[in-house]
Design a protein around this motif. Sequence first.
Motif, PDB file in Angstrom:
ATOM      1  N   GLU A 152     -11.539   4.492   3.071  1.00  8.73           N
ATOM      2  CA  GLU A 152     -12.609   4.982   2.192  1.00  8.73           C
ATOM      3  C   GLU A 152     -13.088   6.381   2.611  1.00  8.73           C
ATOM      4  O   GLU A 152     -13.363   7.222   1.773  1.00  8.73           O
ATOM      5  CB  GLU A 152     -13.802   4.015   2.179  1.00  8.73           C
ATOM      6  CG  GLU A 152     -13.563   2.721   1.423  1.00  8.73           C
ATOM      7  CD  GLU A 152     -12.674   1.729   2.159  1.00  8.73           C
ATOM      8  OE1 GLU A 152     -12.483   1.874   3.401  1.00  8.73           O
ATOM      9  OE2 GLU A 152     -12.146   0.803   1.499  1.00  8.73           O
ATOM     10  N   PHE A 249       1.297  -3.004 -10.511  1.00  6.09           N
ATOM     11  CA  PHE A 249      -0.023  -3.247  -9.939  1.00  6.09           C
ATOM     12  C   PHE A 249      -1.089  -2.444 -10.678  1.00  6.09           C
ATOM     13  O   PHE A 249      -0.785  -1.527 -11.442  1.00  6.09           O
ATOM     14  CB  PHE A 249      -0.026  -2.881  -8.445  1.00  6.09           C
ATOM     15  CG  PHE A 249       0.112  -1.404  -8.163  1.00  6.09           C
ATOM     16  CD1 PHE A 249      -0.987  -0.608  -7.929  1.00  6.09           C
ATOM     17  CD2 PHE A 249       1.367  -0.809  -8.134  1.00  6.09           C
ATOM     18  CE1 PHE A 249      -0.858   0.756  -7.670  1.00  6.09           C
ATOM     19  CE2 PHE A 249       1.510   0.558  -7.885  1.00  6.09           C
ATOM     20  CZ  PHE A 249       0.389   1.330  -7.647  1.00  6.09           C
ATOM     21  N   ALA A 263     -12.004   1.289  -5.528  1.00  5.19           N
ATOM     22  CA  ALA A 263     -10.952   0.518  -6.195  1.00  5.19           C
ATOM     23  C   ALA A 263      -9.786   0.355  -5.232  1.00  5.19           C
ATOM     24  O   ALA A 263      -9.493   1.257  -4.444  1.00  5.19           O
ATOM     25  CB  ALA A 263     -10.493   1.262  -7.434  1.00  5.19           C
ATOM     26  N   HIS A 264      -9.131  -0.804  -5.267  1.00  6.41           N
ATOM     27  CA  HIS A 264      -7.983  -1.052  -4.385  1.00  6.41           C
ATOM     28  C   HIS A 264      -6.784  -1.522  -5.210  1.00  6.41           C
ATOM     29  O   HIS A 264      -6.953  -2.187  -6.228  1.00  6.41           O
ATOM     30  CB  HIS A 264      -8.312  -2.129  -3.354  1.00  6.41           C
ATOM     31  CG  HIS A 264      -9.206  -1.629  -2.264  1.00  6.41           C
ATOM     32  ND1 HIS A 264      -8.830  -1.586  -0.945  1.00  6.41           N
ATOM     33  CD2 HIS A 264     -10.460  -1.130  -2.319  1.00  6.41           C
ATOM     34  CE1 HIS A 264      -9.811  -1.079  -0.224  1.00  6.41           C
ATOM     35  NE2 HIS A 264     -10.820  -0.809  -1.033  1.00  6.41           N
ATOM     36  N   VAL A 281      -4.373 -12.156  -3.241  1.00 11.40           N
ATOM     37  CA  VAL A 281      -4.770 -11.143  -2.262  1.00 11.40           C
ATOM     38  C   VAL A 281      -4.921 -11.756  -0.877  1.00 11.40           C
ATOM     39  O   VAL A 281      -5.520 -12.816  -0.719  1.00 11.40           O
ATOM     40  CB  VAL A 281      -6.110 -10.504  -2.700  1.00 11.40           C
ATOM     41  CG1 VAL A 281      -6.610  -9.525  -1.645  1.00 11.40           C
ATOM     42  CG2 VAL A 281      -5.956  -9.804  -4.041  1.00 11.40           C
ATOM     43  N   LYS A 282      -4.402 -11.043   0.108  1.00 16.44           N
ATOM     44  CA  LYS A 282      -4.579 -11.469   1.499  1.00 16.44           C
ATOM     45  C   LYS A 282      -5.745 -10.680   2.092  1.00 16.44           C
ATOM     46  O   LYS A 282      -5.786  -9.448   1.975  1.00 16.44           O
ATOM     47  CB  LYS A 282      -3.297 -11.183   2.282  1.00 16.44           C
ATOM     48  CG  LYS A 282      -3.412 -11.636   3.707  1.00 16.44           C
ATOM     49  CD  LYS A 282      -2.058 -11.526   4.380  1.00 16.44           C
ATOM     50  CE  LYS A 282      -2.218 -11.922   5.834  1.00 16.44           C
ATOM     51  NZ  LYS A 282      -1.296 -12.869   6.294  1.00 16.44           N
ATOM     52  N   GLY A 285      -8.920  -6.550   5.298  1.00 17.47           N
ATOM     53  CA  GLY A 285     -10.032  -5.695   5.714  1.00 17.47           C
ATOM     54  C   GLY A 285     -11.252  -6.040   4.884  1.00 17.47           C
ATOM     55  O   GLY A 285     -11.294  -7.096   4.236  1.00 17.47           O
ATOM     56  N   ASP A 286     -12.239  -5.122   4.869  1.00 18.45           N
ATOM     57  CA  ASP A 286     -13.514  -5.472   4.226  1.00 18.45           C
ATOM     58  C   ASP A 286     -13.377  -5.757   2.724  1.00 18.45           C
ATOM     59  O   ASP A 286     -13.958  -6.703   2.212  1.00 18.45           O
ATOM     60  CB  ASP A 286     -14.583  -4.402   4.503  1.00 18.45           C
ATOM     61  CG  ASP A 286     -14.083  -2.997   4.218  1.00 18.45           C
ATOM     62  OD1 ASP A 286     -12.878  -2.850   3.904  1.00 18.45           O
ATOM     63  OD2 ASP A 286     -14.884  -2.055   4.304  1.00 18.45           O
ATOM     64  N   VAL A 326       2.210 -11.567   1.824  1.00 17.27           N
ATOM     65  CA  VAL A 326       1.630 -11.446   0.486  1.00 17.27           C
ATOM     66  C   VAL A 326       2.521 -10.598  -0.432  1.00 17.27           C
ATOM     67  O   VAL A 326       2.336 -10.553  -1.645  1.00 17.27           O
ATOM     68  CB  VAL A 326       0.169 -10.933   0.595  1.00 17.27           C
ATOM     69  CG1 VAL A 326       0.142  -9.427   0.824  1.00 17.27           C
ATOM     70  CG2 VAL A 326      -0.635 -11.333  -0.623  1.00 17.27           C
TER      71      VAL A 326
HETATM   72  C1  LIG Z   1       1.001  -0.719  -4.686  1.00 17.70           C
HETATM   73  C2  LIG Z   1       0.222  -1.700  -3.845  1.00 17.70           C
HETATM   74  C3  LIG Z   1       0.142  -3.019  -4.266  1.00 17.70           C
HETATM   75  C4  LIG Z   1      -0.553  -3.946  -3.480  1.00 17.70           C
HETATM   76  N1  LIG Z   1      -0.633  -5.246  -3.905  1.00 17.70           N
HETATM   77  C5  LIG Z   1      -1.263  -6.153  -3.132  1.00 17.70           C
HETATM   78  C6  LIG Z   1      -1.342  -7.526  -3.526  1.00 17.70           C
HETATM   79  O1  LIG Z   1      -0.852  -7.914  -4.585  1.00 17.70           O
HETATM   80  N2  LIG Z   1      -1.971  -8.382  -2.700  1.00 17.70           N
HETATM   81  C7  LIG Z   1      -2.528  -7.977  -1.516  1.00 17.70           C
HETATM   82  O2  LIG Z   1      -3.088  -8.801  -0.790  1.00 17.70           O
HETATM   83  N3  LIG Z   1      -2.472  -6.686  -1.125  1.00 17.70           N
HETATM   84  C8  LIG Z   1      -1.872  -5.773  -1.901  1.00 17.70           C
HETATM   85  N4  LIG Z   1      -1.838  -4.464  -1.502  1.00 17.70           N
HETATM   86  C9  LIG Z   1      -2.489  -4.078  -0.241  1.00 17.70           C
HETATM   87  C10 LIG Z   1      -3.976  -3.931  -0.473  1.00 17.70           C
HETATM   88  O3  LIG Z   1      -4.221  -2.897  -1.392  1.00 17.70           O
HETATM   89  C11 LIG Z   1      -4.690  -3.598   0.838  1.00 17.70           C
HETATM   90  O4  LIG Z   1      -4.471  -4.657   1.726  1.00 17.70           O
HETATM   91  C12 LIG Z   1      -6.159  -3.472   0.606  1.00 17.70           C
HETATM   92  O5  LIG Z   1      -6.422  -2.353  -0.205  1.00 17.70           O
HETATM   93  C13 LIG Z   1      -6.823  -3.318   1.963  1.00 17.70           C
HETATM   94  O6  LIG Z   1      -8.151  -2.882   1.793  1.00 17.70           O
HETATM   95  P1  LIG Z   1      -9.274  -3.442   2.765  1.00 17.70           P
HETATM   96  O7  LIG Z   1     -10.524  -2.651   2.545  1.00 17.70           O
HETATM   97  O8  LIG Z   1      -9.386  -4.908   2.646  1.00 17.70           O
HETATM   98  O9  LIG Z   1      -8.695  -3.188   4.210  1.00 17.70           O
HETATM   99  P2  LIG Z   1      -8.698  -1.876   5.087  1.00 17.70           P
HETATM  100  O10 LIG Z   1      -8.861  -2.310   6.502  1.00 17.70           O
HETATM  101  O11 LIG Z   1      -9.609  -0.843   4.529  1.00 17.70           O
HETATM  102  O12 LIG Z   1      -7.206  -1.379   4.860  1.00 17.70           O
HETATM  103  C14 LIG Z   1      -6.078  -2.049   5.389  1.00 17.70           C
HETATM  104  C15 LIG Z   1      -4.859  -1.167   5.043  1.00 17.70           C
HETATM  105  O13 LIG Z   1      -4.669  -1.119   3.619  1.00 17.70           O
HETATM  106  C16 LIG Z   1      -4.480   0.230   3.165  1.00 17.70           C
HETATM  107  N5  LIG Z   1      -5.441   0.495   2.075  1.00 17.70           N
HETATM  108  C17 LIG Z   1      -6.773   0.267   2.085  1.00 17.70           C
HETATM  109  N6  LIG Z   1      -7.318   0.615   0.921  1.00 17.70           N
HETATM  110  C18 LIG Z   1      -6.306   1.095   0.154  1.00 17.70           C
HETATM  111  C19 LIG Z   1      -6.222   1.655  -1.144  1.00 17.70           C
HETATM  112  N7  LIG Z   1      -7.289   1.763  -1.926  1.00 17.70           N
HETATM  113  N8  LIG Z   1      -5.021   2.096  -1.595  1.00 17.70           N
HETATM  114  C20 LIG Z   1      -3.918   2.001  -0.823  1.00 17.70           C
HETATM  115  N9  LIG Z   1      -3.921   1.475   0.423  1.00 17.70           N
HETATM  116  C21 LIG Z   1      -5.090   1.041   0.911  1.00 17.70           C
HETATM  117  C22 LIG Z   1      -4.768   1.158   4.319  1.00 17.70           C
HETATM  118  O14 LIG Z   1      -3.574   1.921   4.565  1.00 17.70           O
HETATM  119  C23 LIG Z   1      -5.069   0.295   5.500  1.00 17.70           C
HETATM  120  O15 LIG Z   1      -4.185   0.537   6.556  1.00 17.70           O
HETATM  121  C24 LIG Z   1      -1.175  -3.534  -2.284  1.00 17.70           C
HETATM  122  C25 LIG Z   1      -1.100  -2.198  -1.894  1.00 17.70           C
HETATM  123  C26 LIG Z   1      -0.414  -1.296  -2.654  1.00 17.70           C
HETATM  124  C27 LIG Z   1      -0.339   0.141  -2.215  1.00 17.70           C
END
Ligand SMILES: Cc1cc2nc3c(=O)[nH]c(=O)nc-3n(C[C@H](O)[C@H](O)[C@H](O)COP(=O)(O)OP(=O)(O)OC[C@H]3O[C@@H](n4cnc5c(N)ncnc54)[C@H](O)[C@@H]3O)c2cc1C
Length: 435
Positions: A152, A249, A263-264, A281-282, A285-286, A326
């Motif tokens: 973020e 996605f 947004a994620h 979703v797994k 993180g937060d 996941v």
């Molecule tokens: C194309 C794509 C599809 C995904 N699909 C899924 C899914 O179907 N199910 C699922 O469980 N996870 C999916 N993820 C992963 C998921 O987006 C991250 O686990 C989640 O955003 C983590 O955010 P957090 O705040 O929980 O954890 P944080 O501790 O903030 O982040 C954990 C890791 O996730 C990455 N991340 C965090 N926020 C974002 C963001 N907005 N964009 C890109 N990367 C980010 C960072 O590199 C970080 O190392 C996908 C990621 C991508 C790029």
Amino acid sequence: MPFVADAFAALVGLGLGATIALVVAGETRGSLAAPGGVLIAGGRLTGFVGTYLMLVMILLIARMPWLERAVGQDALVRWHRRIGGWPLVLIALHVVLITLGYAQLQKVGGLHQLWTFLTTYPDVLAAAAGFCLLILAGVTSIRYARRRLQYETWWVVHLYTYLALALAFAHQIVTGGAFIGHPLTRAIWIVLWSATAGVVIACRIVIPVVRNLRFRLRVVSVHQEAPGVYSLVCSGRGLSRLAVSGGQFFQWRFLAQGLWWHAHPYSLSALPQPPFLRVTVKGLGDHSAALAQLRPGTRVLIEGPYGAFTQHARTTEKVALIGAGVGITPLRALLEDLPASVDATVVVRASKPDDIVLRHELKELVRQRDGDYHEVVGSRHKIRFDERALRKLVPDIDGRDVYICGPGGFNEMVLAYAAQLGVPREHIHQEAFSF
Ligand SMILES: Cc1cc2nc3c(=O)[nH]c(=O)nc-3n(C[C@H](O)[C@H](O)[C@H](O)COP(=O)(O)OP(=O)(O)OC[C@H]3O[C@@H](n4cnc5c(N)ncnc54)[C@H](O)[C@@H]3O)c2cc1C
């Protein structure tokens, strides 16, 4: 769709050529021969090219639907990163060369000239502030810094890039020597900037707002699929008109306390069944962990669909879908989307059987299409999952399109095995869950 990527690359190349031509056409033998003339010309060229590349970088991540579909967001982000250092170096060179050139022209010291620019030239101070913001965005993107920053924080710093560009724009048009007395150059430059701003506003604001007003998505239910993994089902209006492929996605924004402002990305874990959409979703993180606590009725905004990890990337009539953790979820949606004629083999890797997300759905989909399903379950130390194991599970892998989705290290590992087993690079498709 390499054609779209090639066409975009060709347009960027043409634009670069036109940009250089504009600067060169603005120079004369007299201007180059004047004191500091060569330095000033060099400063203009680096400024123009650096800014042009900055606009290209912005366009690459503007989420243009046709480009996203053709190339995939991960590839676009990779290109954006690859270009990344050049505009910064070129714009820094622009500052140095223009300052030294004018210092020679005015017969003053470099620092004196820099001070004169900042305090007396219109809009240069604002441009300097913009340059500092660009440097900040560049520094926070260096891998070492990026790893230590929260996503973020990095994202907010990057948002300032738009402000940086806006601050820099006026000084180019008002004081840029290449514009004064060259109305055509000025008009072309203004059109280029306005078009870029228009694309960003349309793709990142207008299209998502209009779509979300139509969809009015809300969370309907949240349920556990595996330890720490939850499926969220949302319902909305008009989803039958949502053109989305299995494996794609969306960027998801949940309008709940503490979540609404970011947004994620999460992939659909099943094809839409109007009025329902589902993601799985797994909690890592937060943001992802908080989704398990979402209440039914929570408003949801989506942006997308994005990604080229779809059956349209396929080049053969046989596929191998290989997933772990996941990462299995987009493969589940992709499998559902494959035409019945496609021969599908699914390989899932997990430490424990309980970790295989959506296991029953996957098995059922494979059964319905008479495909092959393999589980490789057990700890890394006990179970061998290498190219030999893969060859045994999918003997004809070199004749298939291979789709890979799992944790970062998993993707790289399977990619290497697939290459060793003779799968052509263009038959390998992967979705990386982190950019
Ligand atoms: C194309 C794509 C599809 C995904 N699909 C899924 C899914 O179907 N199910 C699922 O469980 N996870 C999916 N993820 C992963 C998921 O987006 C991250 O686990 C989640 O955003 C983590 O955010 P957090 O705040 O929980 O954890 P944080 O501790 O903030 O982040 C954990 C890791 O996730 C990455 N991340 C965090 N926020 C974002 C963001 N907005 N964009 C890109 N990367 C980010 C960072 O590199 C970080 O190392 C996908 C990621 C991508 C790029």
